[in-house]
Design an enzyme around this catalytic site. Structure first.
Site, mmCIF file in Angstrom:
data_model
loop_
_atom_site.group_PDB
_atom_site.id
_atom_site.type_symbol
_atom_site.label_atom_id
_atom_site.label_comp_id
_atom_site.label_asym_id
_atom_site.label_seq_id
_atom_site.Cartn_x
_atom_site.Cartn_y
_atom_site.Cartn_z
ATOM 1 N N GLU A 190 -80.906 0.571 -30.195
ATOM 2 C CA GLU A 190 -81.988 1.334 -30.842
ATOM 3 C C GLU A 190 -83.126 0.463 -31.345
ATOM 4 O O GLU A 190 -84.282 0.877 -31.335
ATOM 5 C CB GLU A 190 -81.414 2.148 -32.011
ATOM 6 N N ALA B 176 -79.011 8.854 -27.237
ATOM 7 C CA ALA B 176 -79.737 10.100 -27.479
ATOM 8 C C ALA B 176 -80.762 10.271 -26.359
ATOM 9 O O ALA B 176 -81.110 9.315 -25.677
ATOM 10 C CB ALA B 176 -80.444 10.005 -28.818
ATOM 11 N N GLU C 249 -71.947 5.644 -30.401
ATOM 12 C CA GLU C 249 -71.665 6.242 -31.714
ATOM 13 C C GLU C 249 -70.716 7.436 -31.578
ATOM 14 O O GLU C 249 -69.896 7.688 -32.461
ATOM 15 C CB GLU C 249 -72.981 6.642 -32.398
ATOM 16 N N GLY D 90 -76.411 6.466 -29.202
ATOM 17 C CA GLY D 90 -75.630 7.643 -29.578
ATOM 18 C C GLY D 90 -74.353 7.780 -28.753
ATOM 19 O O GLY D 90 -73.368 8.368 -29.220
HETATM 20 N N1 CAA Z 1 -83.147 9.226 -22.895
HETATM 21 C C1 CAA Z 1 -83.918 9.797 -21.938
HETATM 22 N N2 CAA Z 1 -84.097 9.279 -20.716
HETATM 23 C C2 CAA Z 1 -83.463 8.130 -20.451
HETATM 24 C C3 CAA Z 1 -82.647 7.478 -21.388
HETATM 25 C C4 CAA Z 1 -82.492 8.083 -22.664
HETATM 26 N N3 CAA Z 1 -81.713 7.545 -23.604
HETATM 27 N N4 CAA Z 1 -82.154 6.359 -20.826
HETATM 28 C C5 CAA Z 1 -82.637 6.307 -19.585
HETATM 29 N N5 CAA Z 1 -83.430 7.377 -19.352
HETATM 30 C C6 CAA Z 1 -84.107 7.717 -18.095
HETATM 31 C C7 CAA Z 1 -85.178 6.714 -17.749
HETATM 32 O O1 CAA Z 1 -86.397 7.062 -18.334
HETATM 33 C C8 CAA Z 1 -85.208 6.833 -16.237
HETATM 34 O O2 CAA Z 1 -85.941 7.985 -15.930
HETATM 35 P P1 CAA Z 1 -86.837 8.038 -14.600
HETATM 36 O O3 CAA Z 1 -85.880 7.857 -13.462
HETATM 37 O O4 CAA Z 1 -87.486 9.370 -14.663
HETATM 38 O O5 CAA Z 1 -87.801 6.902 -14.722
HETATM 39 C C9 CAA Z 1 -83.765 7.099 -15.866
HETATM 40 O O6 CAA Z 1 -83.145 7.571 -17.069
HETATM 41 C C10 CAA Z 1 -83.016 5.870 -15.409
HETATM 42 O O7 CAA Z 1 -83.220 4.830 -16.334
HETATM 43 P P2 CAA Z 1 -83.381 3.328 -15.863
HETATM 44 O O8 CAA Z 1 -84.399 3.224 -14.796
HETATM 45 O O9 CAA Z 1 -83.583 2.519 -17.097
HETATM 46 O O10 CAA Z 1 -81.935 3.088 -15.212
HETATM 47 P P3 CAA Z 1 -81.019 1.810 -15.228
HETATM 48 O O11 CAA Z 1 -79.842 2.143 -14.435
HETATM 49 O O12 CAA Z 1 -81.802 0.586 -14.897
HETATM 50 O O13 CAA Z 1 -80.575 1.600 -16.749
HETATM 51 C C11 CAA Z 1 -79.757 2.288 -18.881
HETATM 52 C C12 CAA Z 1 -79.775 2.559 -17.369
HETATM 53 C C13 CAA Z 1 -79.098 0.926 -19.167
HETATM 54 C C14 CAA Z 1 -78.979 3.387 -19.542
HETATM 55 C C15 CAA Z 1 -81.223 2.233 -19.405
HETATM 56 O O14 CAA Z 1 -81.884 3.399 -18.955
HETATM 57 C C16 CAA Z 1 -81.345 2.198 -20.881
HETATM 58 O O15 CAA Z 1 -81.248 1.136 -21.479
HETATM 59 N N6 CAA Z 1 -81.617 3.362 -21.514
HETATM 60 C C17 CAA Z 1 -81.874 3.451 -22.920
HETATM 61 C C18 CAA Z 1 -80.602 3.399 -23.701
HETATM 62 C C19 CAA Z 1 -80.906 3.551 -25.171
HETATM 63 O O16 CAA Z 1 -81.842 3.007 -25.697
HETATM 64 N N7 CAA Z 1 -80.055 4.324 -25.846
HETATM 65 C C20 CAA Z 1 -80.238 4.578 -27.237
HETATM 66 C C21 CAA Z 1 -81.068 5.806 -27.398
HETATM 67 S S1 CAA Z 1 -81.524 6.071 -29.064
HETATM 68 C C22 CAA Z 1 -80.143 6.709 -29.774
HETATM 69 O O17 CAA Z 1 -79.123 6.871 -29.188
HETATM 70 C C23 CAA Z 1 -80.376 7.041 -31.222
HETATM 71 C C24 CAA Z 1 -79.181 7.392 -31.975
HETATM 72 O O18 CAA Z 1 -78.666 6.594 -32.725
HETATM 73 C C25 CAA Z 1 -78.643 8.742 -31.889
#
Ligand code: CAA
Length: 694
Positions: free
Chosen positions: A128, A66, A108, A105
């Site tokens: 999450e 998400a 999912e 998500g």
């Molecule tokens: N939402 C919004 N922004 C996000 C994001 C997300 N889910 N994931 C990453 N970003 C943004 C970061 O803030 C970053 O932004 P900036 O460049 O402005 O700083 C950019 O994307 C790149 O992120 P990283 O520097 O972390 O890049 P990376 O290549 O090292 O890692 C990644 C990529 C593994 C996807 C890592 O970003 C990550 O772990 N993201 C979170 C994933 C996550 O937690 N997903 C679950 C979300 S909650 C959900 O999905 C709820 C549900 O059940 C519906």
């Protein structure tokens, strides 16, 4: 190709509809993606020429979850559930084509597809829990149906992803493909159509759940196993309850339960704090005067000076990441000892199943010990990790200046000494930087990267990127005694030691901080470090409590006794009444009247000085931004992540309340200057602002 929204396209290739998501940087499920998926799949379902659908993503990854920035705001456009329903209920098979990281998500959504194919490097997870929430789009219901209850619980309560091989073995994906992913996925979809394969709906698959029904021990065991690591966090228990619901309730009822739990968590203070930490860590990577495109130096070989605990631990980080290391020691015996500790650490990891025997051998082979500093001539980065003695460090940096190749970065692992003074003798101060790893360096996440007055942008950019490569969280800080982390710790130490001369007992202080969420209290920590650091038996005359403890042979955990007594087998600690009388006698002798101190005051007296020190650190420009301080404390000192870090916590209490309380303490303590609020703290409090407003 048709643009469905600005981030989703639809293209029909023969009888396959290809839905492409392109929402950089990580294809988060923002409104445009949800709307686009819903609309594109709906159109594909309605198009008589289409017989199957493939969902693929552009850029570096499949949908990584998400859009976290949308949490807490009213939902707009299609909900994720609507997009998922239109996929899962499609009468035409839908195939997810996965590369990069299918997270949250994203996974999912993939679990609502009828088939999943992925490239070999893809990773899959429901992280999450790290944001203080649970997989709220059916993840707690669908993942256990595919990979089994135990595996799903472990994935969701740790938040750690698995690789494609494991995903294939557990049934999370149906095939690993190589070559062009879209093409391979389209071919796979064609095959599904040709073979007339069924529409596999995860929600209808119950075998794995049936296998876990009537076995509460699965859940009890998991709860016990994660208890220490997840103490204080709400989300892990909510996840376990959702999986229990998956096992015991019909799908629709259980998914309603999951949604209720999700809403509770996403609005909780914990999740707000953990989401703040997520963005704070990413923010810490941004250095205003070192732009993203600053040229970095390739780091092909790292030199480490000193094979002690720090040197050995630091070298493991690089060996783990595939970078060869040369360790220098002065004497063969010390080198052998250091290398054998590294081997033992790896053997322990292998015996716990964290790495394979092959990994162990490969990593050890990357670490090479030598006795001659000149052999560091070909290293791109050298990290000095000898004990904290300025003369010794200067001597080493003088030699490094002579020995190392042009462009090499010269780093010190000092935890408190002046990087500028160290750099001054190197003949190349622009290449000198602090890399303050935390002990045990192969485990602890944090590195404080210390910028001297003359440290160049290339050295900073290289070290920030390298830290990420070796799996660390890096924060750039300036030069001062103790940098950010230890400087704030000193402030807490002063007060904790004072508290026990005002009436609190060491175990009262420890209990309060442990209950707050720290893994251990300060006195248990002093015992662990050793009370005799800096103690001299020849000159010790019982001037301080610590001296008296040391004189009694109570020198900390290593002697089986310090502030506490330690069980020789279990290392469990218990309070020692003799220590309480020692404190009373000492106070009496010094004419100090002891009083009852309640838990709230203990907490405030320990933590408000840290907030004050944080304000001074910001005033002096030692930290770039307030949230960097939180990143340091959460990742390096065990500040509970669900409280967001000292600065975030202070804001949530209100800085005016903190300043007012500090002034009360100042009066109570006879005007002690220690309690004088920093000018910045007072100003923010006066203006009704918080650190977040800086
Ligand atoms: N939402 C919004 N922004 C996000 C994001 C997300 N889910 N994931 C990453 N970003 C943004 C970061 O803030 C970053 O932004 P900036 O460049 O402005 O700083 C950019 O994307 C790149 O992120 P990283 O520097 O972390 O890049 P990376 O290549 O090292 O890692 C990644 C990529 C593994 C996807 C890592 O970003 C990550 O772990 N993201 C979170 C994933 C996550 O937690 N997903 C679950 C979300 S909650 C959900 O999905 C709820 C549900 O059940 C519906």
């Amino acid at each position: 190709m048709t643009a469905i929204t600005d981030v989703v396209d639809l293209e029909v290739r023969g009888k396959i509809a290809l839905v492409t998501v392109d929402n950089p940087p990580v294809n988060a499920l923002a409104r445009g993606v949800r709307d686009g998926l819903f609309e594109a799949v709906t159109q594909a379902r309605e198009d008589a020429a289409v017989e199957a659908v493939v969902i693929v993503c552009k850029g570096r990854t499949f949908i990584a979850g998400a859009d976290i920035r949308e949490f807490g705001r009213p939902p707009e456009g299609k909900l994720i559930f609507e997009a998922q329903d239109v996929i899962e209920s499609s009468p035409k098979p839908v195939v997810a084509a996965i590369h990069g990281t299918a997270l949250g998500g994203g996974l999912e959504v993939a679990l609502c597809c009828h088939y999943r194919v992925a490239v070999e490097s893809a990773r899959f997870g429901l992280p999450e829990v790290k944001l203080g929430i649970l997989p709220g789009a059916g993840g707690t219901q669908r993942l256990p149906r595919v990979v089994g209850v135990e595996k799903a619980l472990s994935m969701m309560t740790s938040g750690d992803p698995i690789g494609a091989d494991e995903a294939l073995a557990t049934g999370l994906i149906d095939a690993i493909v190589s070559g062009d992913l879209s093409e391979r996925a389209v071919a796979y979809a064609e095959q599904v159509v040709e073979e007339g394969r069924p529409l596999e709906k995860v929600r209808e698959s119950n075998d794995e759940l049936d296998a876990a029904r009537g076995k509460p021990e699965i859940f009890d065991g998991l709860r016990k196993g994660i208890a220490r690591k997840t103490r204080g966090f709400l989300a892990p228990e909510a996840i376990v309850q959702c999986v229990e619901a998956a096992v015991n309730l019909p799908f629709d009822e259980a998914i309603r339960f999951e949604r209720e739990q999700f809403v509770k968590l996403v609005t909780s203070h914990q999740s707000i704090a953990q989401r703040y930490c997520f963005f704070a860590e990413r923010q810490a990577n941004k250095i205003p005067d070192v732009p993203k495109d600053t040229p970095q130096r390739p780091i092909r070989r790292v030199g480490i000076i000193g094979a002690g605990t720090m040197g050995g631990g630091i070298s493991m980080n690089f060996a783990n990441a595939g970078i060869p290391v040369t360790i220098v020691e002065a004497k063969q015996e010390a080198l052998d000892r250091g290398l054998s500790v590294v081997r033992r650490n790896y053997e322990r990891s292998a015996s716990r199943g964290r790495i394979s025997q092959h990994d162990l051998e490969e990593r050890l082979a990357r670490i090479h010990g030598v006795l001659d500093i000149e052999l560091l001539a070909d290293c791109d980065l050298v990290i000095e990790a000898v004990f904290e003695n300025m003369d010794l460090k200067k001597d080493i940096f003088r030699k490094l200046g002579d020995v190392c190749k042009n462009g090499a970065i010269l780093a010190s692992n000092t935890s408190a000494l002046d990087i500028n003074e160290i750099a001054s003798v190197s003949g190349r101060p622009e290449a000198v930087i602090g890399l303050h790893f935390f002990s045990p360096a192969n485990v602890m996440k944090l590195i404080e990267i210390v910028r001297g007055n003359e440290t160049g942008g290339a050295a900073i950019a290289t070290c920030m990127a390298l830290a990420k490569k070796i799996g660390k969280v890096a924060v750039l800080v300036g030069v001062c005694r103790g940098f950010v982390g230890n400087r704030m710790l000193f402030a807490r130490t002063v007060q904790s030691e004072k508290l026990i001369l005002q009436g609190a007992l060491p175990w009262d202080v420890d209990r309060v901080l442990y209950d707050f969420g720290f893994p251990m209290g300060p006195f248990a920590m002093y015992d662990l470090a050793g009370l005799d650091i800096g103690w001299n038996p020849k000159t010790s005359r019982g001037e301080t409590l610590r001296n008296r403890l040391c004189e009694m042979g109570r020198r900390g955990q290593k002697t089986g006794a310090g502030y506490y007594n330690y069980d020789p087998e279990t290392r469990e600690h218990t309070p020692e009444p003799e220590v309480a009388s020692l404190i009373r006698d000492y106070a009496k002798e010094k004419g100090i009247a002891l009083r009852d101190i309640d838990d709230e005051e203990i907490l405030q007296r320990c933590l408000f000085p840290m907030v004050n020190e944080a304000a001074k650190i910001l005033e002096e420009g030692i930290a770039i931004r307030p949230s960097d301080i939180d990143v340091v404390w959460v990742n390096g000192y065990g500040w509970p992540q669900y409280r967001g870090g000292p600065v975030f916590w202070a804001d949530s209490l209100g800085l005016d309340a903190i300043v007012a309380r500090m002034k009360e303490f100042q009066e109570q303590d006879g005007g002690d200057r220690f309690w004088q609020p920093a000018a910045l703290l007072e100003q923010l409090a006066r203006e009704g602002k918080g650190f977040k407003d800086l």
